[in-house]
Scaffold this active site. Structure first.
Site, PDB file in Angstrom:
ATOM      1  N   GLU A 290       0.841  -1.187   0.000  1.00  0.00           N
ATOM      2  CA  GLU A 290       0.000   0.000   0.000  1.00  0.00           C
ATOM      3  C   GLU A 290       0.878   1.238   0.000  1.00  0.00           C
ATOM      4  O   GLU A 290       2.084   1.151   0.234  1.00  0.00           O
ATOM      5  CB  GLU A 290      -0.922   0.027   1.224  1.00  0.00           C
ATOM      6  CG  GLU A 290      -0.199   0.159   2.540  1.00  0.00           C
ATOM      7  CD  GLU A 290      -1.125   0.554   3.689  1.00  0.00           C
ATOM      8  OE1 GLU A 290      -2.259   0.989   3.438  1.00  0.00           O
ATOM      9  OE2 GLU A 290      -0.682   0.448   4.843  1.00  0.00           O
ATOM     10  N   ARG A 294       1.289  10.268   3.476  1.00  0.00           N
ATOM     11  CA  ARG A 294       1.554  11.193   4.583  1.00  0.00           C
ATOM     12  C   ARG A 294       2.958  10.948   5.116  1.00  0.00           C
ATOM     13  O   ARG A 294       3.642  10.030   4.683  1.00  0.00           O
ATOM     14  CB  ARG A 294       0.546  10.936   5.710  1.00  0.00           C
ATOM     15  CG  ARG A 294       0.566   9.458   6.105  1.00  0.00           C
ATOM     16  CD  ARG A 294      -0.174   9.158   7.367  1.00  0.00           C
ATOM     17  NE  ARG A 294      -0.384   7.740   7.536  1.00  0.00           N
ATOM     18  CZ  ARG A 294       0.491   6.874   8.042  1.00  0.00           C
ATOM     19  NH1 ARG A 294       1.693   7.297   8.405  1.00  0.00           N
ATOM     20  NH2 ARG A 294       0.201   5.597   8.173  1.00  0.00           N
TER      21      ARG A 294
HETATM   22  P1  ADP Z   1      -2.972  -1.795   7.056  1.00  0.00           P
HETATM   23  O1  ADP Z   1      -3.165  -0.760   5.994  1.00  0.00           O
HETATM   24  O2  ADP Z   1      -4.244  -2.189   7.726  1.00  0.00           O
HETATM   25  O3  ADP Z   1      -1.871  -1.463   8.021  1.00  0.00           O
HETATM   26  P2  ADP Z   1      -1.312  -3.407   5.296  1.00  0.00           P
HETATM   27  O4  ADP Z   1      -1.853  -3.852   4.004  1.00  0.00           O
HETATM   28  O5  ADP Z   1      -0.381  -2.240   5.275  1.00  0.00           O
HETATM   29  O6  ADP Z   1      -2.524  -3.125   6.305  1.00  0.00           O
HETATM   30  O7  ADP Z   1      -0.592  -4.624   6.033  1.00  0.00           O
HETATM   31  C1  ADP Z   1      -0.094  -4.507   7.348  1.00  0.00           C
HETATM   32  C2  ADP Z   1       0.828  -5.678   7.656  1.00  0.00           C
HETATM   33  O8  ADP Z   1       0.136  -6.935   7.508  1.00  0.00           O
HETATM   34  C3  ADP Z   1       2.033  -5.799   6.751  1.00  0.00           C
HETATM   35  O9  ADP Z   1       3.102  -5.001   7.171  1.00  0.00           O
HETATM   36  C4  ADP Z   1       2.338  -7.281   6.856  1.00  0.00           C
HETATM   37  O10 ADP Z   1       2.998  -7.544   8.075  1.00  0.00           O
HETATM   38  C5  ADP Z   1       0.973  -7.924   6.946  1.00  0.00           C
HETATM   39  N1  ADP Z   1       0.463  -8.296   5.600  1.00  0.00           N
HETATM   40  C6  ADP Z   1      -0.326  -7.559   4.822  1.00  0.00           C
HETATM   41  N2  ADP Z   1      -0.608  -8.189   3.664  1.00  0.00           N
HETATM   42  C7  ADP Z   1       0.038  -9.368   3.703  1.00  0.00           C
HETATM   43  C8  ADP Z   1       0.137 -10.493   2.812  1.00  0.00           C
HETATM   44  N3  ADP Z   1      -0.493 -10.508   1.643  1.00  0.00           N
HETATM   45  N4  ADP Z   1       0.896 -11.545   3.197  1.00  0.00           N
HETATM   46  C9  ADP Z   1       1.527 -11.562   4.385  1.00  0.00           C
HETATM   47  N5  ADP Z   1       1.453 -10.541   5.270  1.00  0.00           N
HETATM   48  C10 ADP Z   1       0.727  -9.458   4.949  1.00  0.00           C
END
Ligand code: ADP
Length: 505
Positions: A290, A294
């Site tokens: 993502e 910011r």
């Molecule tokens: P949010 O926006 O809710 O913080 P993210 O998409 O940024 O969610 O993901 C947060 C964390 O979740 C990542 O840093 C990782 O540790 C874990 N994560 C997210 N997507 C995956 C995935 N497809 N496979 C494994 N871990 C994931």
């Protein structure tokens, strides 16, 4: 572009103070805002002016768009810096600020919208040639559809909220039988957190690293990448320790990830500071996760290894000036680590704690940076997130940085409430961390053993200080009160002796 001479800082805690400091270094005046709960917070006194914006709950104060814009107008500000959290990624706020004739220190609202919708962001990245985590690029309508997609991708999968953030609305699903319940749970949580229950499916990657690229883009058409941050030490998908650079990146991989990140930012017309998050596999394969549109909590580690002040660059970019950063000259120097010092008890499943900071001794000395938001005497409440301060160190090498962090963590004394300090100290001393063998399951794997033994010296030491403080107070009560009308707790030589005592392991 409007001339900016005074900035409203629409945030609190350490990040408000950080932004106020950058304003002053840019020769700008800063206006702070504060809720009733924060009237004694240091950011209030650091600014030229401070405006009360309402009662403690964030919805009545730091999330109140109208009050914040009114505060900016009534104090003659030309711009608003949202910091992180609160309104920083709310496109309607960026719009409202612009409609009020003020500069929003952040990207255009359209970029926030594009990146705030995770499926739209995934579609855009795909179109820009940036690799995404395998999965759907549209929300799935129901559990049956989710099951179909999950089977196609192969279990395990993650169900994620389209509007997601902060790990909310995310569910790991190991097998088909768990899907129905997980889908309902993810949807319900997303609806409660974001007012939108849409969920999509992503392949769950096995033990990747979380590596993100900092970008800066100005209004003169330049986009640069400021290298990576390794953020694999997480608890419930929330970062606890970050470092730069990552031991997993060769210069060639850094270049490839930086190119993907600048392409990602460019594809949404990005302006300002932003971060492209990736999951990095052991073979160097990386996937877009993502974009955070910011400033991020962990920005200081990048600042230390690149010698760039990201917040000052944000202020320049917002004023329409070209950024001072030049892609050709950017190479990381040395190593930086950040520990998030939070009011959470690591020996009690990181339970958030409240209390008055009875005593605070901040570490200092070579290569140590303390980005704090509270001071001795302040009360930590449950109204806001538990971040008390960020302790950041720099060293020539990763090993030196780790030793420096150990030293700084041992200097730090916080009395009055439990914090994550002891946890960080134990990680610094943990062999796989020291070897840099990290992935996002690190804490799950290593945490239980790390935190199983009872609190030892790291916790006993502050207790010694409490005992000393109590003894001090009792003695003070026996003599006439000081002339000051406010009671103060002064550490005496006796207290320092107790601190030294506690240090003996
Ligand atoms: P949010 O926006 O809710 O913080 P993210 O998409 O940024 O969610 O993901 C947060 C964390 O979740 C990542 O840093 C990782 O540790 C874990 N994560 C997210 N997507 C995956 C995935 N497809 N496979 C494994 N871990 C994931």
């Amino acid at each position: 572009m409007a001339e900016i001479s005074r900035v409203l800082v629409a945030n609190r805690g350490e990040i408000a103070l950080r932004i106020i400091r950058a304003c002053h270094e840019e020769r700008l005046e800063a206006v702070a805002v504060y809720s009733q709960a924060d009237r004694l917070s240091p950011h209030v006194r650091a600014a030229e002016l401070a405006v009360p914006i309402g009662p403690a709950p964030a919805v009545d104060s730091y999330l109140n768009m109208g009050r914040l814009i009114e505060a900016a107008r009534s104090t003659g500000c030309q711009a608003i810096h949202p910091g992180y959290g609160f309104l920083s990624e709310r496109a309607p706020f960026a719009d409202a600020v612009a409609r009020a004739g003020l500069v929003f220190i952040g990207p255009p609202a359209a970029a926030i919208v594009a990146m705030g919708d995770k499926t739209e962001a995934r579609r855009r990245m795909q179109a820009a040639g940036v690799p995404i985590v395998p999965g759907t690029t549209q929300a799935v309508s129901d559990a049956k559809r989710a099951r179909y997609e999950a089977t196609r991708l192969g279990f395990p999968v993650l169900l994620k909220a389209v509007a997601g953030g902060g790990g909310k609305g995310m569910r790991l699903v190991h097998e088909p039988a768990e899907l129905e319940a997980a889908f309902q749970a993810a949807q319900g949580e997303a609806l409660r957190a974001f007012g939108a229950g849409d969920v999509y499916v992503e392949k769950y990657l096995q033990r990747p690293r979380h590596v993100e690229i900092q970008v800066l883009a100005d209004t003169h058409g330049r986009v640069v990448a400021l290298g990576e941050r390794e953020c694999s030490i997480q608890r419930r998908h929330q970062k606890l320790i970050e470092e730069a650079p990552s031991v997993a990146l060769s210069p060639a991989l850094r270049r490839r990830m930086s190119e993907a990140a600048t392409a990602a930012a460019g594809s949404v017309g990005y302006v300002g500071a932003g971060t492209i998050e990736f999951l990095l596999g052991p073979g160097g394969e990386f996937h877009f996760l993502e974009m955070n549109t910011r400033l991020q909590v962990e920005h200081p580690v990048t600042e230390l290894v690149y010698g760039v002040d990201i917040v000052r660059e944000q202020l320049r970019i917002a004023a329409g000036k070209p950024m001072r950063v030049h892609a050709g000259t950017l190479n990381p120097r040395g190593h930086a680590i950040e520990c998030r010092i939070t009011s959470e008890d690591p020996f009690n499943d990181f339970l958030p704690a409240t209390g008055v900071l009875r005593y605070l001794r901040v570490p200092s000395g070579p290569g140590v940076r303390w980005d704090g938001g509270v001071e001795q005497g302040n009360e930590v409440t449950l109204f806001y997130d538990p971040l008390i301060a960020k302790l950041i160190v720099w060293g020539d090498t990763r090993e030196i940085a780790i030793q420096r962090m150990r030293r700084a963590l041992r200097e730090l004394v916080i009395v009055g409430l439990p914090t994550s300090q002891a946890f960080h100290l134990r990680v610094m001393e943990e062999p796989t961390f020291q070897r840099g063998e990290l992935d996002i399951t690190y804490l799950e794997r290593v945490g239980p053993a790390l935190l199983a033994p009872e609190p030892r010296a790291e916790v006993v030491r502050p207790l010694a200080v409490v005992a000393a403080l109590l003894a001090e107070e009792q003695r003070a009560a026996a003599v006439p009160p000081p002339l000051s009308d406010r009671p103060t707790v002064r550490p005496s030589g006796w207290v320092d002796a107790a601190v030294r005592e506690g240090l003996r392991e």
